[in-house]
Design a protein around this motif. Structure first.
Motif, PDB file in Angstrom:
ATOM      1  N   VAL A   1    -108.808  70.980 143.693  1.00 25.30           N
ATOM      2  CA  VAL A   1    -109.685  72.146 143.764  1.00 25.30           C
ATOM      3  C   VAL A   1    -109.924  72.775 142.402  1.00 25.30           C
ATOM      4  O   VAL A   1    -109.097  72.693 141.490  1.00 25.30           O
ATOM      5  CB  VAL A   1    -109.112  73.232 144.710  1.00 25.30           C
ATOM      6  CG1 VAL A   1    -109.134  72.767 146.146  1.00 25.30           C
ATOM      7  CG2 VAL A   1    -107.708  73.648 144.292  1.00 25.30           C
ATOM      8  N   VAL A   2    -111.108  73.370 142.279  1.00 28.17           N
ATOM      9  CA  VAL A   2    -111.366  74.372 141.247  1.00 28.17           C
ATOM     10  C   VAL A   2    -110.783  75.657 141.818  1.00 28.17           C
ATOM     11  O   VAL A   2    -111.301  76.198 142.799  1.00 28.17           O
ATOM     12  CB  VAL A   2    -112.873  74.538 140.971  1.00 28.17           C
ATOM     13  CG1 VAL A   2    -113.094  75.587 139.883  1.00 28.17           C
ATOM     14  CG2 VAL A   2    -113.505  73.205 140.582  1.00 28.17           C
ATOM     15  N   THR A   3    -109.696  76.102 141.246  1.00 27.54           N
ATOM     16  CA  THR A   3    -108.928  77.139 141.924  1.00 27.54           C
ATOM     17  C   THR A   3    -109.079  78.515 141.279  1.00 27.54           C
ATOM     18  O   THR A   3    -108.930  78.676 140.067  1.00 27.54           O
ATOM     19  CB  THR A   3    -107.436  76.771 142.012  1.00 27.54           C
ATOM     20  OG1 THR A   3    -106.719  77.831 142.650  1.00 27.54           O
ATOM     21  CG2 THR A   3    -106.825  76.501 140.647  1.00 27.54           C
ATOM     22  N   VAL A   4    -109.432  79.436 142.122  1.00 26.83           N
ATOM     23  CA  VAL A   4    -109.365  80.861 141.826  1.00 26.83           C
ATOM     24  C   VAL A   4    -108.495  81.443 142.925  1.00 26.83           C
ATOM     25  O   VAL A   4    -108.509  80.963 144.065  1.00 26.83           O
ATOM     26  CB  VAL A   4    -110.768  81.506 141.854  1.00 26.83           C
ATOM     27  CG1 VAL A   4    -110.686  83.015 141.685  1.00 26.83           C
ATOM     28  CG2 VAL A   4    -111.654  80.909 140.774  1.00 26.83           C
TER      29      VAL A   4
ATOM     30  N   VAL B   1    -117.810  92.364 140.271  1.00 26.87           N
ATOM     31  CA  VAL B   1    -116.571  91.596 140.114  1.00 26.87           C
ATOM     32  C   VAL B   1    -116.961  90.210 139.621  1.00 26.87           C
ATOM     33  O   VAL B   1    -117.543  89.409 140.361  1.00 26.87           O
ATOM     34  CB  VAL B   1    -115.788  91.519 141.436  1.00 26.87           C
ATOM     35  CG1 VAL B   1    -114.528  90.672 141.253  1.00 26.87           C
ATOM     36  CG2 VAL B   1    -115.423  92.916 141.932  1.00 26.87           C
ATOM     37  N   LEU B   2    -116.677  89.923 138.352  1.00 28.60           N
ATOM     38  CA  LEU B   2    -117.157  88.703 137.704  1.00 28.60           C
ATOM     39  C   LEU B   2    -116.236  87.519 137.949  1.00 28.60           C
ATOM     40  O   LEU B   2    -115.018  87.637 137.852  1.00 28.60           O
ATOM     41  CB  LEU B   2    -117.254  88.922 136.194  1.00 28.60           C
ATOM     42  CG  LEU B   2    -118.419  89.748 135.664  1.00 28.60           C
ATOM     43  CD1 LEU B   2    -118.253  89.954 134.173  1.00 28.60           C
ATOM     44  CD2 LEU B   2    -119.731  89.058 135.952  1.00 28.60           C
ATOM     45  N   VAL B   3    -116.838  86.366 138.236  1.00 29.48           N
ATOM     46  CA  VAL B   3    -116.133  85.091 138.326  1.00 29.48           C
ATOM     47  C   VAL B   3    -116.811  84.134 137.349  1.00 29.48           C
ATOM     48  O   VAL B   3    -118.043  84.024 137.340  1.00 29.48           O
ATOM     49  CB  VAL B   3    -116.192  84.518 139.752  1.00 29.48           C
ATOM     50  CG1 VAL B   3    -115.501  83.159 139.810  1.00 29.48           C
ATOM     51  CG2 VAL B   3    -115.552  85.481 140.751  1.00 29.48           C
ATOM     52  N   ASP B   4    -116.026  83.446 136.527  1.00 32.02           N
ATOM     53  CA  ASP B   4    -116.590  82.544 135.519  1.00 32.02           C
ATOM     54  C   ASP B   4    -116.869  81.183 136.157  1.00 32.02           C
ATOM     55  O   ASP B   4    -116.064  80.248 136.081  1.00 32.02           O
ATOM     56  CB  ASP B   4    -115.630  82.395 134.340  1.00 32.02           C
ATOM     57  CG  ASP B   4    -116.279  81.699 133.148  1.00 32.02           C
ATOM     58  OD1 ASP B   4    -117.315  81.031 133.339  1.00 32.02           O
ATOM     59  OD2 ASP B   4    -115.743  81.817 132.031  1.00 32.02           O
TER      60      ASP B   4
ATOM     61  N   GLN C   1    -113.076  91.831 135.703  1.00 26.99           N
ATOM     62  CA  GLN C   1    -112.905  90.426 135.372  1.00 26.99           C
ATOM     63  C   GLN C   1    -111.740  89.860 136.181  1.00 26.99           C
ATOM     64  O   GLN C   1    -110.729  90.537 136.378  1.00 26.99           O
ATOM     65  CB  GLN C   1    -112.594  90.261 133.879  1.00 26.99           C
ATOM     66  CG  GLN C   1    -113.705  90.729 132.959  1.00 26.99           C
ATOM     67  CD  GLN C   1    -114.744  89.647 132.701  1.00 26.99           C
ATOM     68  OE1 GLN C   1    -114.668  88.563 133.247  1.00 26.99           O
ATOM     69  NE2 GLN C   1    -115.697  89.944 131.851  1.00 26.99           N
ATOM     70  N   VAL C   2    -111.880  88.619 136.628  1.00 30.43           N
ATOM     71  CA  VAL C   2    -110.767  87.930 137.275  1.00 30.43           C
ATOM     72  C   VAL C   2    -110.406  86.724 136.407  1.00 30.43           C
ATOM     73  O   VAL C   2    -111.212  86.273 135.587  1.00 30.43           O
ATOM     74  CB  VAL C   2    -111.127  87.487 138.709  1.00 30.43           C
ATOM     75  CG1 VAL C   2    -111.435  88.701 139.571  1.00 30.43           C
ATOM     76  CG2 VAL C   2    -112.300  86.518 138.718  1.00 30.43           C
ATOM     77  N   PRO C   3    -109.190  86.182 136.547  1.00 33.10           N
ATOM     78  CA  PRO C   3    -108.783  85.053 135.692  1.00 33.10           C
ATOM     79  C   PRO C   3    -109.734  83.867 135.813  1.00 33.10           C
ATOM     80  O   PRO C   3    -110.316  83.616 136.866  1.00 33.10           O
ATOM     81  CB  PRO C   3    -107.383  84.708 136.226  1.00 33.10           C
ATOM     82  CG  PRO C   3    -106.876  85.992 136.809  1.00 33.10           C
ATOM     83  CD  PRO C   3    -108.087  86.653 137.405  1.00 33.10           C
TER      84      PRO C   3
END
Length: 285
Positions: A238-241, A110-113, A267-269
């Motif tokens: 915040v850096v928001t996810v 599960v990728l997070v940028d 992929q997540v946003p």
């Protein structure tokens, strides 16, 4: 692994954390809530254990595999030259990696940028007139911290600002210690980006102790949109996810691998910046 038709299936998560970081930090608590939301009414449970380091984490995995305690494993905080990837292959237990980066490895990811979050934080602060920006990272052997570090420094150079890196361990105590160093040093930043909310909370406490007003004299941005960030005084930018949503993606990925699905990359946003009371334009800019 074994017949699961007559019992609940179990996904296992081991959190390797320093001893001064007791319990589950808010980010992981929100991820777990998302996973458990997916598992509800699916006859799947989540087993969580804690270890002091990755060696301890591997020992727990081996015990789980030997006694067939779990049907899948969640791996977090990928590190440089991480022995856990080979261990998962050897154990043969289905697994999901949270956090990336993209791998050529037989494991669903599960990728997070993370790099984009660091870039967005620096650009936001530079647009507000900040010219000395510090970043308080988590442990530097974690690949997501390395991705954030590299993007932070590159974007500072792009924006013509001075960037400083200091390392913490995700605990509130680390946030206090490194912030004290930053605010009493020779080149005091006007903005600090913290790798999580707990270190930022420690930073806010030290700023108050040193009579450094937030956000008038020091702007703060923290990683991850959690309840702790929203309830801080002042509320943290915040850096928001969508952390809860991230957990639901992990939960769905776990169901897929337990059902025998092949390796998949989710992929997540991309993360964005949400400004709140801890961030302001640099005085005089």
């Amino acid at each position: 692994m074994h017949d699961v038709t007559s019992r609940e299936r179990i996904a296992g998560l081991v959190l390797a954390r320093p001893r001064n970081l007791l319990g589950m930090e808010p980010f992981m608590a929100d991820v777990v809530q998302g996973i458990e939301e997916v598992f509800a009414d699916r006859r799947v449970s989540l087993l969580i254990e804690f270890a002091a380091d990755t060696a301890g984490e591997i020992e727990i995995w081996r015990r789980w595999a030997t006694h067939r305690h779990v049907d899948a494993i969640i791996m977090v905080d990928l590190r440089a030259e991480d022995p856990r990837l080979a261990e998962l292959v050897q154990l043969g237990v289905p697994a999901v990696l949270l956090g990336g980066p993209r791998l050529q490895a037989p494991i669903t990811n599960v990728l997070v940028d993370n790099a984009e979050g660091a870039r967005a934080a620096v650009r936001t602060l530079a647009d507000l007139g900040h010219r000395v920006i510090a970043r308080v990272s988590g442990p530097r052997d974690m690949l997501h911290c390395q991705a954030r570090d590299a993007a932070f420094l590159a974007t500072c150079a792009e924006q013509g600002v001075a960037g400083r890196l200091v390392e913490g361990d995700y605990s509130e105590d680390a946030g206090r210690d490194v912030t004290r160093e930053l605010l009493t040093g020779s080149e005091v930043p006007t903005a600090v980006v913290y790798d999580n909310d707990l270190m930022a909370i420690g930073g806010l406490a030290v700023a108050k102790e040193l009579d450094v007003a937030v956000p008038e004299q020091l702007s703060v941005i923290a990683w991850d949109d959690t309840a702790v960030a929203r309830l801080a005084n002042p509320p943290l930018s915040v850096v928001t996810v969508d952390v809860h949503g991230l957990g639901t993606v992990v939960g769905e990925a776990l169901l897929e691998v337990m059902d025998g699905a092949g390796v998949t990359t989710y992929q997540v946003p991309k993360p964005t910046i949400r400004l709140a009371g801890s961030t302001a334009r640099r005085a005089g800019s």
